[in-house]
Design an enzyme around this catalytic site. Sequence first.
Site, short mmCIF file in Angstrom:
data_model
loop_
_atom_site.label_atom_id
_atom_site.label_comp_id
_atom_site.label_asym_id
_atom_site.label_seq_id
_atom_site.Cartn_x
_atom_site.Cartn_y
_atom_site.Cartn_z
N ILE A 627 -1.63 14.24 2.28
CA ILE A 627 -0.48 13.86 3.33
C ILE A 627 1.02 15.29 2.92
O ILE A 627 1.88 15.84 4.12
CB ILE A 627 0.41 12.38 2.39
CG1 ILE A 627 -0.91 11.89 3.02
CG2 ILE A 627 2.56 11.82 3.28
CD1 ILE A 627 -0.30 10.43 2.16
N THR A 708 3.31 11.43 -4.05
CA THR A 708 2.19 11.66 -4.57
C THR A 708 1.97 10.15 -4.59
O THR A 708 2.46 9.14 -3.57
CB THR A 708 2.21 11.65 -5.88
OG1 THR A 708 4.16 10.39 -6.25
CG2 THR A 708 3.69 12.92 -5.88
N LYS A 732 3.75 3.22 -2.66
CA LYS A 732 4.48 2.04 -2.85
C LYS A 732 5.18 1.74 -3.33
O LYS A 732 5.06 0.68 -4.08
CB LYS A 732 3.20 1.29 -2.12
CG LYS A 732 2.89 1.24 -0.35
CD LYS A 732 1.85 0.93 -0.31
CE LYS A 732 0.04 1.96 -0.71
NZ LYS A 732 0.33 2.65 -0.08
N GLU A 759 9.45 4.74 5.36
CA GLU A 759 8.24 3.75 6.46
C GLU A 759 7.10 4.26 5.73
O GLU A 759 6.98 3.33 7.09
CB GLU A 759 8.86 4.72 7.33
CG GLU A 759 8.33 4.47 8.82
CD GLU A 759 8.74 2.67 9.37
OE1 GLU A 759 9.96 3.00 9.92
OE2 GLU A 759 8.29 2.34 9.16
N ALA A 764 1.62 3.58 7.34
CA ALA A 764 1.80 4.91 8.09
C ALA A 764 3.07 5.53 9.24
O ALA A 764 4.23 4.89 8.24
CB ALA A 764 0.40 5.70 8.22
N GLY A 817 -15.18 8.29 6.13
CA GLY A 817 -13.78 9.09 5.25
C GLY A 817 -13.16 8.16 5.54
O GLY A 817 -12.05 8.40 5.14
N ASP A 831 -3.85 -2.58 -1.95
CA ASP A 831 -2.71 -2.16 -1.27
C ASP A 831 -2.37 -2.23 0.02
O ASP A 831 -0.85 -2.52 -0.05
CB ASP A 831 -3.74 -1.26 -0.96
CG ASP A 831 -3.09 -0.37 -0.55
OD1 ASP A 831 -2.69 0.34 -0.27
OD2 ASP A 831 -3.34 0.33 1.50
N LYS A 835 1.45 -3.83 0.80
CA LYS A 835 2.21 -3.82 1.43
C LYS A 835 3.55 -4.64 1.79
O LYS A 835 3.68 -4.83 2.50
CB LYS A 835 1.67 -3.12 2.72
CG LYS A 835 1.51 -1.80 2.02
CD LYS A 835 -0.09 -1.37 3.76
CE LYS A 835 -0.93 0.08 2.79
NZ LYS A 835 -1.58 0.26 3.77
#
Length: 976
Positions: A627, A708, A732, A759, A764, A817, A831, A835
């Site tokens: 990223i 990171t 996060k 954001e 994303a 992937g 994960d 969120k």
Amino acid sequence: MNQPILRPYYIQVSMYLIDNQHEIDSGISRREPSKSDSLNITMIDFQSHETITLKMAFLTPISSSYLPRLYSRLSAHDAAAEAKSMVCLSNAYSLLHRTSTCKAGFSSHLEKSESYYFKVSSSVTDFSTPEVPVESSIVKGDTWSIHKFGGTCVGTSQRIQNVANIVMEDSSERKLVVVSAMSKVTDMMYDLIEKAQSRDDSYELALDAVYEKHKLTALDLLDGDELASFLSTLSLDINNLKAMLRAIYIAGHGTESFSAFVAGHGELWSAQILSSVLRKGGIDCNWMDTRDVLIVTPAGSNQVDPDYEESEQRLDNWLLKNPSKVVVATGFIASTPQNIPTTLKRDGSDFSAAIMGALFRARQVTIWTDVDGVYSADPRKVSEAVILNTLSYQEAWEMSYFGANVLHPRTIIPVMQYDIPIVIRNIFNLSAPGTKICREPITVIENEENQKFETYVKGFATIDNLALVNVEGTGMAGVPGTASAIFGAVKDVGANVIMISQASSEHSVCFAVPEKEVKAVAKALEAKFRQALNAGRLSQVAVIPNCSILAAVGQKMASTPGVSATLFNALAKANINVRAIAQGCSEYNITVVVKREDCVRALRAVHSRFYLSKTSIAVGVIGPGLIGATLLNQLRDQAAVLKEKSKTDLRVMGIIGSKKMLLSDSGIDLFKWKEHLKEKGEKADMEKFVHHVHGNHFIPNTVLVDCTSSTNVADHYHDWLHTGIHVITPNKKANSGPLDKYLKLRALQRQSFTHYFYEATVGAGLPIMHTLRDLLQTGDKIIRIEGIFSGTLSYIFNNFVDTRAFSEVVMEAKAAGYTEPDPRDDLAGTDVARKVIILARECGLNLELSDIPVQSLVPDPLKETASVDDFMQQLPSFDSDIATKRQAAEDAGEVLRYVGVVDVKNQKGAVELQRYKKQHPFAQLSGSDNIIAFTTERYNKQPLIVRGPGAGAEVTAGGVFSDILRLASNLGAPSY
Ligand code: ADP
Ligand code: ASP
Ligand code: MG
């Protein structure tokens, strides 16, 4: 016949033992003008020496208008000794050579004796030089133009020649050229005194260097008689200085006028060299020792006031005797009414030129220096500073008074009374028109992009090394005379008050003084107000050290609505704490006091806010992984467009990975950052990195972008925000970590003007946080947020159709992937839970991650399976369970979706497998899209839906990038 002007003279006596050149006694005396004077010197204890040599020197300044005659005499109580000692050097050579001092002295040899008592006496007689034929009238007025050349302009022989050419090219009928000493020479002269005073022998070598510098310059530029005459003057001056410095060395002290006399030689020499060069170029030209003309009286705090009347009279005399159309005058130096050499203090040549301008009623004063004119801020501190074409007298005065050292603060007043314009020009760039300083204030200026705009703020200046003094107490209110008592005490210690501020409650008076004077000020105030302090009428006399002043200057600025608001807003946004404020009623100036370490950043922040269309941000990228690297590429590709269209200058000043970091002072080349990080990168050190990115003085705003997923990095956010660093991240960890830490972080963000944007932590680049915040801020009430937040799980369930096995789809996703290296990281749902927690907290729910029930899709027996391969191999044996669920859904005309839910109404959150009708928007997804539905009071019947790709480096980096631009616009970048 002119009246002889009596000057004070100096008696300087140094005595040496002849055998070892060791001084045994000395004396220095400076006397008022008188016919004779004496100095008593006692010499004792000569037993161990055969003879001594007594050397004496009497010095007095001389000028072209009179020449003093000195007599000296030595008397001893022992007549025999006296008789032997009389080997008087005559004063004759002073008369032969035109030097600025007249010297007389003698040396004598005395026999060993127990002790001698000497009386040294001298007398001075002045007599005038023969009368000079008088021109019928003295010409003054606008046929004269004044040029002043600063030290850098005459810094080398080549530059002096250049100056001569400029003078020759000026077509004015009459010209007065004021020169500074060659650059660094005044410093060198003061250093000589300093060294001699502290008995540091190296002053002799340092004086040799001064001699060499001027000798070489003269050798370069002059020849024949001009050269010989200058070199002989120089040698004599140097010899005199040597004697004088020796005396200072012996005494361990030099008076102020000794210093002024020594320091002024730089100007004496540069003026003589330049006038010789002009004569060599065929110009009929005289040089003026301004000590003969300019009379000033000391005015305390390192200032002098010109005596215009006396100076004018002397100027007329001078012009009568030196009727030439081109005059080279020494800047910086002058005389007191008692004819003692003095100076206009450091950088005073501008002031000299202005006084001369007034005395001559000149057409214009041109100040030549090394910059294109007056900049909107010190160009050494603000690289984007722009040249101001015009300034009003008041504006220039305020700028210079508040630290813009392009102009001496006293330069304006003398010329203002005659409406003489000053033009500041660059000797190294003749094509630049410079800055014109005149009566009319002009508010339209041009910025660096050649855009014209109207501004009431003309420029900014700073003064460092100040301290604030705050006198506080309830007993001050309504008591007349408190301010007078305070400032009386300050005056008594001779401190200079630079700024004063008193709140109308009258509970405190606060003022700024130079740091070096604050101790004495505080002591004096404490002494003066001891009783009030003891009685509690005053609570304290507080000193706040390490401060700087930042002044915004512009005519009518302070009376124009919004100007000070913009100023303070820019300071707030750069997270700069304002310690004190003052705005004079003159409306030319708003002054704020800030901490010294914030000063340049403050200057940059306000300058860019008023002058530049650009908002500049120093960017530090943490984690140049997928990223981070994508973001750097996006920044690279968009930088020019942003600069041009959005007036936003994003400069990546540092990139830090887990092992290495790359730092740059002016911005990393984003085309080569990878190679540079690899080849030139240094060992990663987060503290150094942050200090570097934030510490640069040229960019007022700093943002650290954490790309990171590290908790360690997230743990720094609070400190960073606290020091005024903005933080942007797709990580996060901070927002889904422990609740108390999160709340502290958000509270800090709200209190400060520092921004924290995240954001890309959810969906994303999709505008999810932004949408949510807009809903909340406009007063909508969130009822429920439900969404497919995992691109991986979206893909899996979008493709888990017909007869396909769940494990087969997982394998396909892995191969494409879409999954983490270990697909269990996705299937476990943590994960998504993070969120959900981020969104829930944004809605005001105080939930911990552990409060969110998560339905894991990893079959229990496989949770502990060691390897990814084992997991993938064993997954098919659990297909039937989930296939059954899918079939049941299908039979009901529904699909399975893995969703996160924030149930605001019930203050809960969940991550679970849910069934949705085939017509439901969640059932319509393809690929790895995210979809988020906000059900609110306003969006009640139909939820507000945001949908689109919610994973992948490009879109995540894009989300981060849009946060950076949001930051820029919050910092004042124009909208585009
Ligand atoms: P000189 O020796 O010619 O008198 P100075 O060093 O005294 O020159 O003044 C010129 C310097 O003033 C410039 O080189 C510049 O760095 C500095 N300076 C500070 N503030 C300003 C400003 N606002 N505009 C222009 N120059 C400034
Ligand atoms: N030479 C003096 C100084 O350096 C005066 C001047 O240059 O303005 O302070
Ligand atoms: Mg100067």
